[in-house]
Design an enzyme around this catalytic site. Structure first.
Site, PDB file in Angstrom:
ATOM      1  N   ILE A   1    -152.269  -6.600 -71.497  1.00 29.81           N
ATOM      2  CA  ILE A   1    -152.813  -5.266 -71.204  1.00 29.81           C
ATOM      3  C   ILE A   1    -152.059  -4.731 -69.998  1.00 29.81           C
ATOM      4  CG2 ILE A   1    -154.851  -3.906 -70.616  1.00 29.81           C
ATOM      5  CD1 ILE A   1    -156.543  -5.656 -72.181  1.00 29.81           C
ATOM      6  N   HIS A   2    -150.871  -4.195 -70.211  1.00 29.84           N
ATOM      7  CA  HIS A   2    -150.090  -3.672 -69.094  1.00 29.84           C
ATOM      8  C   HIS A   2    -150.437  -2.215 -68.867  1.00 29.84           C
ATOM      9  CE1 HIS A   2    -146.667  -2.160 -71.782  1.00 29.84           C
ATOM     10  NE2 HIS A   2    -147.589  -2.619 -72.555  1.00 29.84           N
ATOM     11  N   ALA A   3    -149.692  -1.565 -67.993  1.00 35.97           N
ATOM     12  CA  ALA A   3    -150.094  -0.253 -67.492  1.00 35.97           C
ATOM     13  C   ALA A   3    -150.402   0.778 -68.579  1.00 35.97           C
ATOM     14  CB  ALA A   3    -149.005   0.265 -66.568  1.00 35.97           C
TER      15      ALA A   3
END
Lengths: 86, 551
Positions: free
Chosen positions: A14-16
């Protein structure tokens, strides 16, 4: 209260950007959403920084809790979102 | 002349004057604010203005750079609006009665520190995004406009570090390249520079002084070298590389997206050799069809103790996933001989090239081998991984390797861990013994890959480390080329493919010989892919001869 678990398949976790989209999706719902990791750490679904701070990676399983008048439908919407984006 | 060494993060050679990026000076007062409600309104306005700017920047990025870069600014806009971020700013205003500027500074520092402390390189690099966003809001609060490039001619832009939005807002027609004191290959400046095809060097540190402003420089984004006012010799090195690069660029244009096929329809798989996950970008930008040799040594050489299964898994997985289904051949541990690692505590050998190295270490130390195999099989679930064993001389070694693989697969089955059962297993052909028993070996594995450097060394009894062997060390020796032919015939008889992953693969003068022998794959450095493709597309496989084999 409605709950489901999901295992992240996105290689970067779950990156930016996906976190941002997730927050947007959750804000559009009526329910209160909490996302928790296996180690117990959790964050409110409407907080981008807190979500990124969980550092959820590929292969990790998260528990998503949905609470509210429309929780049944909201949980289904959200589960689909995870499948499509994460 | 001043020569500074940094880390090349975007390839290319350019010359031009050094120009230091100027920012509006920002001093933030920690004094108490007179009217907190007024501060809140100012903050609100600055945020709104920031949102508008970011929307415009996203549009600009979409047109100039691409979707990925546009998404970056959309994410920045989400940061500006984020509940946590906004709460933190408001809390600072309420509790500390500070100015809006100070509130932004406090919130920015807090979240940048949070991300920087995470155990994930990707998230750490996002700290720069938070700083960029905070700076934008601050500039809007204070009416500061960041400096553009006040120069008529194009320049090499120097800075301590550039925020992504700063990079994008610059007038690209004025920028020849980037040189920065800080930054990493993962930073947005590096990524944007690569996308825009502008050379960039980071990590120059304090050697990049503002006194250099205005002086003529050559920079090489591949080697990471910056030469200020180079002398004649250095100049000629840079100049010839510059010219070569222009030629390469032309080739790139025409060869990208083309198939590696001869005029008469013979396919060649053109793969790349890489030494670390960071090299994948070069593979993709040069349009390599796969990775023919991923040397796993970097994991062992770069650490002070045995790399864990998890560290290895991540590296292999990242490469497999980035290659998106294209074949990634990963070679198991190949240390010993010229590559020494202290913590292995290998015995000192009189003749290390003939000693306990590569697969011999693995077979002697099943635990080290098992850790790597587990990491490899786990990574196989994320792409098309193939496992390759180096320095094979005997059939029993291959069988022992395969037993180790089966053991690991059984473990993973028992643990319920996903992996691909059909993961290809191959061996390196680099000893004369493996050539002599190639038929038997071919029946055991899915592919061969010839390591020509070692094969030449062992076939010709010439130490590859020795400098004075000169004419005796001849990779074009008919014995080496005939060995290739023997191995190829054996491979094809067993119905498996064979490639070359040594330096010889990129030797264009041998391409016809390789085609005549029937080599299926050539694995070369990423920068050699397109020149090789150009040559393959001019060749006619049918008319190639074995004359270089002299038989």
């Amino acid at each position: 209260m409605k709950q489901f678990t999901y295992t992240i398949t996105d290689p970067v976790g779950i990156h930016a950007r996906p976190a941002g989209l997730l927050v947007k999706a959750i804000k559009a719902l009526e329910s209160t959403v909490t996302i928790a990791k296996a180690d117990g750490k959790s964050a409110a679904g409407t907080k981008l920084m807190a979500l990124m701070g969980l550092g959820i990676k590929q292969g990790e399983t998260v528990t998503v809790t949905v609470e509210g008048a429309n929780e049944e439908a909201d949980a289904a919407t959200l589960e689909q979102f995870f499948k499509d984006n994460l | 002349m001043i020569l500074i060494q940094g880390k090349g993060v975007s390839k290319g050679v350019v010359k031009g004057p050094v120009y230091f990026f100027q920012r509006g000076a920002v001093t933030i007062s920690t004094a108490q604010a007179a009217d907190i409600e007024a501060e809140k309104r100012r903050l609100e306005e600055a945020k709104e203005k920031s949102m508008e700017q970011l929307a415009a920047l996203a549009e600009k990025a979409r047109e100039e750079v691409g979707e990925e870069s546009a998404m970056l600014f959309e994410t920045h806009a989400m940061f500006v609006e984020d509940e946590d971020f906004v709460d933190c700013m408001n809390a600072a205003l309420d509790e500390e009665h500070c100015t809006a500027e100070r509130a932004v500074e406090i919130a920015g520092e807090r979240f940048a520190a949070m991300l920087a402390a995470m155990d994930d390189a990707y998230m750490q690099a996002r700290a720069a995004d938070i700083k960029d966003v905070s700076r934008r809001i601050l500039n809007n609060l204070m009416g500061v406009v960041d400096g553009g490039i006040d120069s008529e001619e194009p320049v090499i832009l120097a800075a301590d570090d550039l925020a992504p939005s700063e990079t994008l807002q610059l007038d690209k027609s004025k920028i020849l390249g980037f040189i920065t004191q800080g930054g990493s290959g993962n930073s947005h400046t590096a990524i944007l520079a690569r996308t825009m095809g502008i050379p960039a060097i980071c990590g120059l540190g304090e050697f990049l002084k503002t006194e250099l402003n205005g002086r003529m420089a050559y920079i090489d984004g591949e080697t990471g070298q910056v030469a200020i006012e180079p002398d004649d010799i250095t100049l000629s090195v840079f100049q010839s590389k510059y010219e070569k690069q222009q030629e390469m660029k032309l080739l790139m244009e025409t060869m990208k997206g083309q198939e590696d096929v001869t005029l008469d329809g013979r396919n060649m798989m053109v793969y790349c050799n890489i030494g670390s996950p960071e090299d994948v970008a070069a593979v993709l930008s040069n349009d390599g069809q796969g990775i023919g040799l991923f040397r796993s040594e970097f994991l062992y050489l770069a650490s002070s103790d045995y790399p864990t299964e998890e560290e290895q898994f991540k590296a292999y997985r990242d490469v497999a996933a980035a290659m998106d289904g294209k074949r990634v051949v990963i070679r198991t541990l190949d240390i010993g001989a010229d590559k020494q690692v202290d913590y292995f505590q290998l015995q000192k050998e009189e003749n290390p090239a003939l000693g306990v190295r590569a697969i011999r270490i693995c077979l002697n130390r099943p635990e080290v081998f098992r850790t790597q195999l587990r990491a490899l099989y786990r990574a196989s679930a994320y792409g098309k991984v193939a496992i390759m064993f180096p320095m094979i001389t005997s059939v029993w070694e291959v069988r022992e390797c395969k037993r180790a693989c089966q053991k690991v697969m059984a473990e993973l089955d028992a643990e319920g861990v996903l992996y691909r059962k059909d993961t290809e297993i191959g061996i390196m052909i680099e000893t004369p013994a493996s050539v002599f028993v190639a038929e038997e070996l071919a029946r055991e594995v899915d592919f061969f890959s010839v390591g020509t450097n070692d094969l030449t060394q062992y076939t010709l009894a010439c130490d590859r480390q020795a400098n004075d062997l000169g004419k005796f060390f001849d990779p074009h020796h008919p014995a080496v080329l005939r060995a290739l032919k023997v191995a190829t015939d054996a491979a094809h008889k067993a119905g498996i493919w064979i490639g070359i992953c040594g330096e010889l693969g990129a030797d264009l003068s041998l391409l016809e010989t390789f085609l005549a022998i029937g080599i299926d794959e050539l694995s070369v450095s990423p920068s050699s892919v397109l020149p090789l493709r150009a040559e393959i597309r001019k060749s006619i496989a049918k008319t190639c001869t074995l004359e270089k084999l002299e038989c």
